[in-house]
Design a protein around this motif. Structure first.
Motif, mmCIF file in Angstrom:
data_model
loop_
_atom_site.group_PDB
_atom_site.id
_atom_site.type_symbol
_atom_site.label_atom_id
_atom_site.label_comp_id
_atom_site.label_asym_id
_atom_site.label_seq_id
_atom_site.Cartn_x
_atom_site.Cartn_y
_atom_site.Cartn_z
ATOM 1 N N ALA A 130 0.818 -1.203 0.000
ATOM 2 C CA ALA A 130 0.000 0.000 0.000
ATOM 3 C C ALA A 130 0.859 1.264 0.000
ATOM 4 O O ALA A 130 2.009 1.258 0.437
ATOM 5 N N SER A 131 0.253 2.348 -0.482
ATOM 6 C CA SER A 131 0.790 3.683 -0.212
ATOM 7 C C SER A 131 0.206 4.116 1.133
ATOM 8 O O SER A 131 -0.978 3.878 1.398
ATOM 9 N N VAL A 132 1.032 4.704 1.979
ATOM 10 C CA VAL A 132 0.575 5.065 3.318
ATOM 11 C C VAL A 132 0.834 6.539 3.575
ATOM 12 O O VAL A 132 1.978 7.003 3.539
ATOM 13 N N ILE A 133 -0.250 7.278 3.817
ATOM 14 C CA ILE A 133 -0.146 8.661 4.275
ATOM 15 C C ILE A 133 -0.091 8.607 5.799
ATOM 16 O O ILE A 133 -1.080 8.244 6.455
ATOM 17 N N ALA A 134 1.066 8.892 6.362
ATOM 18 C CA ALA A 134 1.287 8.781 7.804
ATOM 19 C C ALA A 134 1.359 10.172 8.412
ATOM 20 O O ALA A 134 2.201 10.981 8.007
ATOM 21 N N THR A 135 0.494 10.462 9.377
ATOM 22 C CA THR A 135 0.470 11.796 9.964
ATOM 23 C C THR A 135 0.988 11.782 11.394
ATOM 24 O O THR A 135 0.822 10.823 12.134
ATOM 25 N N SER A 136 1.610 12.889 11.750
ATOM 26 C CA SER A 136 2.065 13.123 13.120
ATOM 27 C C SER A 136 2.244 14.621 13.303
ATOM 28 O O SER A 136 2.458 15.351 12.330
ATOM 29 N N ARG A 137 2.160 15.072 14.542
ATOM 30 C CA ARG A 137 2.439 16.477 14.831
ATOM 31 C C ARG A 137 3.930 16.783 14.708
ATOM 32 O O ARG A 137 4.315 17.939 14.568
ATOM 33 N N SER A 138 4.747 15.746 14.798
ATOM 34 C CA SER A 138 6.197 15.925 14.887
ATOM 35 C C SER A 138 6.913 15.374 13.661
ATOM 36 O O SER A 138 6.847 14.168 13.391
ATOM 37 N N LYS A 139 7.612 16.240 12.932
ATOM 38 C CA LYS A 139 8.418 15.779 11.797
ATOM 39 C C LYS A 139 9.543 14.864 12.272
ATOM 40 O O LYS A 139 9.871 13.861 11.617
ATOM 41 N N ALA A 140 10.127 15.192 13.429
ATOM 42 C CA ALA A 140 11.203 14.363 13.967
ATOM 43 C C ALA A 140 10.718 12.941 14.239
ATOM 44 O O ALA A 140 11.438 11.969 13.979
ATOM 45 N N SER A 141 9.496 12.815 14.737
ATOM 46 C CA SER A 141 8.939 11.487 15.003
ATOM 47 C C SER A 141 8.702 10.723 13.707
ATOM 48 O O SER A 141 8.931 9.510 13.631
ATOM 49 N N LEU A 142 8.262 11.425 12.670
ATOM 50 C CA LEU A 142 8.057 10.779 11.374
ATOM 51 C C LEU A 142 9.392 10.347 10.769
ATOM 52 O O LEU A 142 9.488 9.266 10.180
ATOM 53 N N ASP A 143 10.411 11.185 10.924
ATOM 54 C CA ASP A 143 11.744 10.813 10.433
ATOM 55 C C ASP A 143 12.263 9.576 11.165
ATOM 56 O O ASP A 143 12.860 8.679 10.551
ATOM 57 N N LYS A 144 12.015 9.521 12.466
ATOM 58 C CA LYS A 144 12.446 8.366 13.266
ATOM 59 C C LYS A 144 11.694 7.114 12.825
ATOM 60 O O LYS A 144 12.277 6.028 12.719
ATOM 61 N N LEU A 145 10.404 7.251 12.547
ATOM 62 C CA LEU A 145 9.605 6.126 12.064
ATOM 63 C C LEU A 145 10.160 5.604 10.750
ATOM 64 O O LEU A 145 10.336 4.388 10.575
ATOM 65 N N THR A 146 10.451 6.499 9.831
ATOM 66 C CA THR A 146 10.995 6.103 8.530
ATOM 67 C C THR A 146 12.317 5.352 8.695
ATOM 68 O O THR A 146 12.531 4.301 8.073
ATOM 69 N N ALA A 147 13.176 5.871 9.557
ATOM 70 C CA ALA A 147 14.477 5.233 9.781
ATOM 71 C C ALA A 147 14.304 3.832 10.369
ATOM 72 O O ALA A 147 14.988 2.886 9.965
ATOM 73 N N LYS A 148 13.381 3.676 11.316
ATOM 74 C CA LYS A 148 13.152 2.370 11.928
ATOM 75 C C LYS A 148 12.610 1.370 10.917
ATOM 76 O O LYS A 148 12.994 0.192 10.925
ATOM 77 N N LEU A 149 11.721 1.826 10.065
ATOM 78 C CA LEU A 149 11.178 0.940 9.032
ATOM 79 C C LEU A 149 12.282 0.471 8.097
ATOM 80 O O LEU A 149 12.353 -0.704 7.733
ATOM 81 N N GLN A 150 13.134 1.399 7.724
ATOM 82 C CA GLN A 150 14.237 1.047 6.823
ATOM 83 C C GLN A 150 15.212 0.090 7.482
ATOM 84 O O GLN A 150 15.740 -0.821 6.831
ATOM 85 N N GLU A 151 15.430 0.267 8.785
ATOM 86 C CA GLU A 151 16.303 -0.652 9.529
ATOM 87 C C GLU A 151 15.764 -2.078 9.490
ATOM 88 O O GLU A 151 16.516 -3.044 9.486
ATOM 89 N N LYS A 152 14.434 -2.199 9.453
ATOM 90 C CA LYS A 152 13.793 -3.515 9.447
ATOM 91 C C LYS A 152 13.484 -3.984 8.031
ATOM 92 O O LYS A 152 12.717 -4.929 7.826
ATOM 93 N N SER A 153 14.088 -3.300 7.037
ATOM 94 C CA SER A 153 13.925 -3.655 5.616
ATOM 95 C C SER A 153 12.481 -3.584 5.142
ATOM 96 O O SER A 153 12.074 -4.328 4.242
ATOM 97 N N VAL A 154 11.706 -2.689 5.742
ATOM 98 C CA VAL A 154 10.343 -2.433 5.269
ATOM 99 C C VAL A 154 10.429 -1.378 4.173
ATOM 100 O O VAL A 154 11.045 -0.330 4.369
ATOM 101 N N PRO A 155 9.847 -1.628 2.986
ATOM 102 C CA PRO A 155 9.937 -0.647 1.904
ATOM 103 C C PRO A 155 9.243 0.665 2.279
ATOM 104 O O PRO A 155 8.116 0.656 2.772
ATOM 105 N N THR A 156 9.909 1.781 2.059
ATOM 106 C CA THR A 156 9.339 3.081 2.419
ATOM 107 C C THR A 156 9.106 3.986 1.208
ATOM 108 O O THR A 156 8.786 5.164 1.365
ATOM 109 N N GLU A 157 9.263 3.427 -0.009
ATOM 110 C CA GLU A 157 9.066 4.240 -1.219
ATOM 111 C C GLU A 157 7.643 4.792 -1.308
ATOM 112 O O GLU A 157 7.405 5.859 -1.874
ATOM 113 N N LYS A 158 6.685 4.058 -0.733
ATOM 114 C CA LYS A 158 5.281 4.478 -0.803
ATOM 115 C C LYS A 158 4.804 5.125 0.500
ATOM 116 O O LYS A 158 3.604 5.331 0.679
ATOM 117 N N LEU A 159 5.734 5.444 1.377
ATOM 118 C CA LEU A 159 5.388 6.141 2.608
ATOM 119 C C LEU A 159 5.316 7.635 2.334
ATOM 120 O O LEU A 159 6.256 8.224 1.780
#
Length: 259
Positions: free
Chosen positions: A30-59
């Motif tokens: 899926a393409s996922v529109i992920a919302t948060s009040r904090s850009k830093a938290s979204l950046d951390k989420l993206t990094a964690k997903l990538q660490e676990k080899s979860v594709p983030t091209e559609k994030l």
């Protein structure tokens, strides 16, 4: 993959529950529109997903205050104008913000603060995004709630559920109205009522390694183990229901019934 070509909007995307939904939908294409009040938290989420080899091209991470109707309306208008992809499923999982004081000790300012954090975002999300799904075949909207509105005390410390419990009770009301008024529409509106502990993966694994909990504990789980429920709900025929998950056994039973 099951959700190729589909777009999921997830609020509270950096929390224990929301991040689990983000991860599962991305894994399923899926393409996922992920919302948060904090850009830093979204950046951390993206990094964690990538660490676990979860594709983030559609994030598609979006920094937005979902307690602010004007900001959320802008996101909805971007979807209408097709500068963001049309959505097929919504997971409304923001909050709760915990406030344990006795109700008689709560100031009016604190009352407004907790209502703004726990209740208003769900109403604002509903009023902005349900209209985009009402006539969309195969669409769903999942309102995530907790059990603090059903009990007087929380945990072995017997902490009063207090104002947090009140906010969940209000969400049960939003759920009831939402399930009723969308019953004859294309969208499948459901409430997911969670009444057991979900920890982020790192915390869960640490507690297991320290022997504080067992991996067979039915009332304590990791966000990754729980996250599999969201695609199941989105693909199911469940409509206008309260899906009650109070243990790993409940989760297994629900997923087995949707297989």
């Amino acid at each position: 993959m099951a959700f190729n070509g589909k777009t999921i909007l997830i609020t509270g995307a950096t929390g224990n529950v929301g991040s689990a939904a983000v991860k599962e939908f991305l894994k399923q294409g899926a393409s996922v529109i992920a919302t948060s009040r904090s850009k830093a938290s979204l950046d951390k989420l993206t990094a964690k997903l990538q660490e676990k080899s979860v594709p983030t091209e559609k994030l598609i991470p979006i920094t937005v205050d979902i307690s602010n109707d004007q900001e959320v309306s802008k996101v909805a208008n971007q979807i209408r104008e097709k500068t963001l992809p049309e959505i097929d499923h919504v997971i409304s999982s923001s909050g709760p913000w915990w406030k344990f004081d006795h109700l008689y000790d709560v100031t009016f300012e604190q009352w407004n603060e907790v209502m703004s954090a726990n209740v208003n975002p769900h109403f604002i999300m509903y009023r902005n995004f349900i209209p985009l799904l009402l006539n969309r075949p195969g669409s769903s909207y999942t309102l995530v709630t907790g059990a603090s509105g059903l009990i007087d005390e929380i945990g072995p410390q017997k902490i009063p559920s207090g104002i947090t419990g009140i906010t969940q009770t209000v969400l049960y009301g939003i759920s009831r109205v939402g399930r009723y008024e969308t019953r004859n529409s294309a969208v499948r509106f459901n409430e997911l009522l969670i009444s057991y502990r979900i920890e982020d993966d790192d915390t869960y694994n640490k507690l297991v390694s320290e022997g504080k909990i067992s991996e067979t504990d039915k009332f304590f789980t990791s966000s990754s183990k729980f996250g599999t429920i969201f695609p199941k709900i989105a693909k199911s025929n469940v409509k206008s229901e309260v899906i009650k998950i109070g243990s790993a056994t409940d989760l297994e039973e629900f997923e087995k019934n949707q297989a």
